[in-house]
Design a protein around this motif. Structure first.
Motif, PDB file in Angstrom:
ATOM      1  N   ARG A  52      31.823  51.846  63.929  1.00 13.33           N
ATOM      2  CA  ARG A  52      32.199  52.774  62.868  1.00 13.33           C
ATOM      3  C   ARG A  52      31.003  52.988  61.952  1.00 13.33           C
ATOM      4  NH1 ARG A  52      37.643  50.938  60.168  1.00 13.33           N
ATOM      5  NH2 ARG A  52      36.368  49.157  59.685  1.00 13.33           N
ATOM      6  N   LYS A  76      33.768  56.799  59.195  1.00 11.03           N
ATOM      7  CA  LYS A  76      34.055  57.633  60.362  1.00 11.03           C
ATOM      8  C   LYS A  76      34.749  56.779  61.412  1.00 11.03           C
ATOM      9  CE  LYS A  76      30.293  60.920  60.000  1.00 11.03           C
ATOM     10  NZ  LYS A  76      29.128  61.495  60.680  1.00 11.03           N
ATOM     11  N   THR A  77      35.653  57.371  62.139  1.00 14.56           N
ATOM     12  CA  THR A  77      36.396  56.620  63.144  1.00 14.56           C
ATOM     13  C   THR A  77      35.504  56.278  64.328  1.00 14.56           C
ATOM     14  OG1 THR A  77      37.123  58.658  64.187  1.00 14.56           O
ATOM     15  CG2 THR A  77      38.560  57.723  62.513  1.00 14.56           C
ATOM     16  N   ARG A  78      35.920  55.270  65.078  1.00 15.16           N
ATOM     17  CA  ARG A  78      35.162  54.858  66.254  1.00 15.16           C
ATOM     18  C   ARG A  78      35.394  55.838  67.385  1.00 15.16           C
ATOM     19  NH1 ARG A  78      35.635  48.579  67.381  1.00 15.16           N
ATOM     20  NH2 ARG A  78      33.788  49.072  68.566  1.00 15.16           N
ATOM     21  N   THR A  79      34.386  55.979  68.220  1.00 14.40           N
ATOM     22  CA  THR A  79      34.516  56.821  69.399  1.00 14.40           C
ATOM     23  C   THR A  79      34.136  56.005  70.622  1.00 14.40           C
ATOM     24  OG1 THR A  79      32.257  57.634  69.172  1.00 14.40           O
ATOM     25  CG2 THR A  79      33.988  58.954  68.166  1.00 14.40           C
TER      26      THR A  79
END
Length: 87
Positions: A58, A67-70
């Motif tokens: 993150r 920010k969200t994890r990808t």
């Protein structure tokens, strides 16, 4: 079905991997390797040999948010197969 692939990753490392027929995508976090393999094969009509995945950490935003994890998937295709988006 196309909503699961978020974006094509274009970085220095991913462009070096294009020479060995490996393509890099950011995908939905909930997809497994077999889901990614069948998704790419059905969407582009190519034969996928291997799928490697890793989850990115993150990132903090400028204003204190997160920010969200990808999930990033590196896909290796059979010799001679190419994706039409890179032609």
């Amino acid at each position: 079905m196309i909503d699961f692939i978020q974006r094509v990753v274009v970085t220095q490392k991913s462009t070096m991997l294009l020479e060995s027929e490996r393509y890099t995508f950011d995908v939905d976090v909930n997809l497994s390797k077999t889901d990614i393999k069948t998704l790419i094969q059905d969407l582009y009509g190519v034969q996928v040999v291997a799928v490697n995945t890793h989850r990115l950490p993150r990132r903090k935003t400028r204003f204190g948010g997160v920010k969200t994890r990808t999930k990033r998937a590196i896909i290796r295709l059979k010799n001679g197969d190419t994706l039409p988006i890179f032609d």
